[in-house]
Scaffold this active site. Structure first.
Site, PDB file in Angstrom:
ATOM      1  N   LYS A 177       0.879  -1.246  -0.192  1.00  0.00           N
ATOM      2  CA  LYS A 177       0.108   0.031   0.209  1.00  0.00           C
ATOM      3  C   LYS A 177       0.898   1.198   0.173  1.00  0.00           C
ATOM      4  O   LYS A 177       0.776   2.252  -0.685  1.00  0.00           O
ATOM      5  CB  LYS A 177      -0.991   0.215   1.243  1.00  0.00           C
ATOM      6  CG  LYS A 177      -1.876  -0.779   1.051  1.00  0.00           C
ATOM      7  CD  LYS A 177      -3.206  -0.629   1.984  1.00  0.00           C
ATOM      8  CE  LYS A 177      -4.424  -1.731   1.958  1.00  0.00           C
ATOM      9  NZ  LYS A 177      -5.264  -1.905   3.031  1.00  0.00           N
ATOM     10  N   LYS A 187      -5.235 -10.311  -6.705  1.00  0.00           N
ATOM     11  CA  LYS A 187      -6.306 -10.283  -6.079  1.00  0.00           C
ATOM     12  C   LYS A 187      -7.330  -9.568  -6.207  1.00  0.00           C
ATOM     13  O   LYS A 187      -6.999  -8.207  -6.864  1.00  0.00           O
ATOM     14  CB  LYS A 187      -5.872  -9.960  -4.614  1.00  0.00           C
ATOM     15  CG  LYS A 187      -6.805 -10.350  -3.514  1.00  0.00           C
ATOM     16  CD  LYS A 187      -5.893  -9.913  -2.177  1.00  0.00           C
ATOM     17  CE  LYS A 187      -6.101  -8.275  -1.864  1.00  0.00           C
ATOM     18  NZ  LYS A 187      -5.523  -7.973  -0.596  1.00  0.00           N
ATOM     19  N   LYS A 227     -10.793  -3.837  -4.097  1.00  0.00           N
ATOM     20  CA  LYS A 227     -11.613  -2.677  -4.211  1.00  0.00           C
ATOM     21  C   LYS A 227     -10.773  -1.663  -5.056  1.00  0.00           C
ATOM     22  O   LYS A 227     -11.346  -0.526  -5.507  1.00  0.00           O
ATOM     23  CB  LYS A 227     -11.812  -1.823  -2.787  1.00  0.00           C
ATOM     24  CG  LYS A 227     -12.551  -2.645  -1.912  1.00  0.00           C
ATOM     25  CD  LYS A 227     -12.428  -2.413  -0.683  1.00  0.00           C
ATOM     26  CE  LYS A 227     -13.309  -3.125   0.315  1.00  0.00           C
ATOM     27  NZ  LYS A 227     -13.062  -2.936   2.018  1.00  0.00           N
TER      28      LYS A 227
HETATM   29  P1  TYM Z   1     -10.982  -5.435   4.125  1.00  0.00           P
HETATM   30  O1  TYM Z   1     -11.689  -4.319   4.548  1.00  0.00           O
HETATM   31  O2  TYM Z   1      -9.637  -5.326   3.189  1.00  0.00           O
HETATM   32  O3  TYM Z   1     -11.538  -6.830   3.753  1.00  0.00           O
HETATM   33  C1  TYM Z   1     -12.546  -7.303   4.471  1.00  0.00           C
HETATM   34  C2  TYM Z   1     -12.293  -8.796   4.489  1.00  0.00           C
HETATM   35  O4  TYM Z   1     -12.495  -9.374   3.151  1.00  0.00           O
HETATM   36  C3  TYM Z   1     -11.357 -10.152   3.005  1.00  0.00           C
HETATM   37  N1  TYM Z   1     -10.840 -10.197   1.550  1.00  0.00           N
HETATM   38  C4  TYM Z   1     -10.787 -11.117   0.842  1.00  0.00           C
HETATM   39  N2  TYM Z   1     -11.058 -12.339   0.764  1.00  0.00           N
HETATM   40  C5  TYM Z   1     -10.810 -12.995  -0.228  1.00  0.00           C
HETATM   41  N3  TYM Z   1     -10.498 -12.653  -1.557  1.00  0.00           N
HETATM   42  C6  TYM Z   1     -10.467 -11.668  -1.759  1.00  0.00           C
HETATM   43  N4  TYM Z   1      -9.903 -10.901  -2.861  1.00  0.00           N
HETATM   44  C7  TYM Z   1     -10.520 -10.516  -0.679  1.00  0.00           C
HETATM   45  N5  TYM Z   1     -10.253  -9.135  -0.659  1.00  0.00           N
HETATM   46  C8  TYM Z   1     -10.547  -8.929   0.818  1.00  0.00           C
HETATM   47  C9  TYM Z   1     -10.342  -9.722   3.845  1.00  0.00           C
HETATM   48  O5  TYM Z   1      -9.240 -10.869   4.173  1.00  0.00           O
HETATM   49  C10 TYM Z   1     -11.127  -9.467   4.989  1.00  0.00           C
HETATM   50  O6  TYM Z   1     -11.261 -10.571   6.088  1.00  0.00           O
HETATM   51  N6  TYM Z   1      -7.495  -5.181   7.848  1.00  0.00           N
HETATM   52  C11 TYM Z   1      -8.723  -5.775   7.599  1.00  0.00           C
HETATM   53  C12 TYM Z   1      -9.900  -5.236   8.383  1.00  0.00           C
HETATM   54  C13 TYM Z   1      -9.816  -5.322  10.087  1.00  0.00           C
HETATM   55  C14 TYM Z   1      -9.815  -6.604  10.558  1.00  0.00           C
HETATM   56  C15 TYM Z   1      -9.815  -6.166  12.036  1.00  0.00           C
HETATM   57  C16 TYM Z   1     -10.349  -7.947  10.291  1.00  0.00           C
HETATM   58  C17 TYM Z   1      -9.465  -4.495  10.770  1.00  0.00           C
HETATM   59  N7  TYM Z   1      -9.436  -4.802  11.840  1.00  0.00           N
HETATM   60  C18 TYM Z   1      -9.883  -7.071  12.939  1.00  0.00           C
HETATM   61  C19 TYM Z   1     -10.179  -8.772  11.309  1.00  0.00           C
HETATM   62  C20 TYM Z   1      -9.983  -8.371  12.659  1.00  0.00           C
HETATM   63  C21 TYM Z   1      -9.052  -5.411   6.271  1.00  0.00           C
HETATM   64  O7  TYM Z   1      -8.436  -4.392   5.782  1.00  0.00           O
HETATM   65  O8  TYM Z   1     -10.177  -5.841   5.636  1.00  0.00           O
END
Ligand code: TYM
Length: 350
Positions: free
Chosen positions: A118, A211, A214
């Site tokens: 990032k 991957k 967004k």
């Molecule tokens: P975020 O918002 O990027 O994504 C949310 C969830 O979606 C999953 N994900 C995917 N799974 C499969 N294939 C993909 N292409 C894909 N893109 C996204 C992510 O693995 C995630 O589970 N850091 C986290 C948010 C967060 C969090 C937490 C998660 C903040 N605090 C505490 C768990 C526990 C994030 O950026 O997710």
């Protein structure tokens, strides 16, 4: 001390929620409700760690926060039985993150691949918040002393860091933890990632080695949860494939990332294994498989999109869900914060 099992996970309110978020995370959030007490958080504080061009500014952030909440509920999360809230309403996240900032080590954070990706080449210009992102994530989970965290593959490294932070806190403050009543010296559990199902890493529809995300410039690379039926069908039809027919066994998907991805999506959406999907479609052309996949996607996703639309049209209702969830989250968080402060030696009003 045995820890009571509790599930926590979060989703950032940045831009479009897509099929990867849904299959990698939200579907598993829904399943976990049957067996565990669950807390699902819209992590609006994480959302502002990148530039304004990524999170879109105040009005967009509020809109996206409501939209992710709507997606949770439209997908089947029950905000009465479980807790749904937005992170910034519970100040304990930031407070515990500060304590963890003094436990975590620069070297640990410097190794995080998501930060490297990032921040790109211009690291000097990345926000301190982006570097610190995984520490806030550890605080999110451990503020509720959660034991299980359903996430997609890409969050595995962050979960390992959360475990390292929990363990170092328990070690650093072991004597104090014992003197405050936990004889085994364990205050925080080591949270376990739950990375399950056939679609833990959903790939771009345009490039099976990237991957689904967004931030991809091409909207055709992903299926958004808000896409209508025609758009979904068109994106699936246009998805990149290779010239070979589908294999009959899973082994035949090796070195065929696009085929592997589409079969994984089909399997996850229909709650079947990839092997089972290939038993039905193996040997056939992509065109007929894509038709079946488009139909399945529309059947599964269109009702969610419709319900999301209905929910976001009443922002007052969504806000009341977030407020009520935050009140319940705060009560649990308060207890952890009080005990953490006692353990660290911060004097507090009693
Ligand atoms: P975020 O918002 O990027 O994504 C949310 C969830 O979606 C999953 N994900 C995917 N799974 C499969 N294939 C993909 N292409 C894909 N893109 C996204 C992510 O693995 C995630 O589970 N850091 C986290 C948010 C967060 C969090 C937490 C998660 C903040 N605090 C505490 C768990 C526990 C994030 O950026 O997710």
């Amino acid at each position: 001390m045995p820890f009571v099992e509790r599930v926590f996970s979060g989703v950032q309110p940045t831009g479009n929620l897509h099929l990867g978020n849904y299959l990698g995370a939200i579907v598993n959030f829904v399943k976990m409700q049957e067996t565990h007490n669950c807390i699902y958080c819209v992590v609006d504080m994480h959302a502002i760690t990148q530039g304004l061009d990524v999170w879109g500014g105040p009005a967009e952030l509020a809109r996206n926060t409501r939209e992710v909440t709507a997606a949770f509920i439209a997908s089947g999360i029950d905000p009465k039985k479980h807790i749904v809230f937005n992170q910034s309403q519970v100040s304990g996240h930031a407070e515990l993150a500060w304590i963890f900032n003094c436990v975590a080590r620069m070297g640990w954070l410097g190794r995080m691949t998501q930060f490297k990706e990032k921040a790109g080449k211009d690291r000097e210009n990345a926000s301190v918040g982006l570097f610190d992102y995984p520490v806030l994530m550890a605080a999110d989970i451990l503020l509720y002393r959660a034991t299980h965290v359903p996430v997609g593959e890409d969050q595995k490294q962050h979960l390992e860091l959360s475990r390292d932070i929990a363990q170092k806190f328990n070690n650093d403050f072991g004597d104090s933890i014992r003197s405050h009543g936990a004889n085994d010296g364990l205050f925080f559990p080591l949270p376990e990632p739950l990375i399950t199902g056939p679609a833990t890493r959903v790939m771009s529809l345009r490039d099976g080695t990237k991957k689904m995300s967004k931030s991809d410039a091409s909207d055709n690379s992903r299926i958004n949860l808000t896409d209508d039926a025609d758009t979904i069908a068109q994106k699936i039809r246009k998805a990149k494939t290779d010239p070979e027919p589908l294999p009959s066994e899973e082994k035949g998907l090796e070195a065929r990332p696009e085929a592997d991805n589409l079969v994984g999506i089909f399997a996850a959406l229909s709650d079947r294994s990839k092997a089972d999907v290939l038993r039905e479609f193996g040997g056939g052309q992509f065109s007929s498989f894509k038709n079946a996949l488009a139909e399945l996607c529309v059947t599964k996703l269109a009702p969610i999109a419709g319900e999301m639309k209905r929910l976001v049209s009443d922002p007052g209702h969504i806000d009341s869900i977030l407020n009520e969830g935050s009140d319940r989250a705060r009560a649990i968080a308060q207890e952890t914060m009080n005990r953490s402060k006692d353990i660290v030696g911060f004097i507090r009003r009693r």
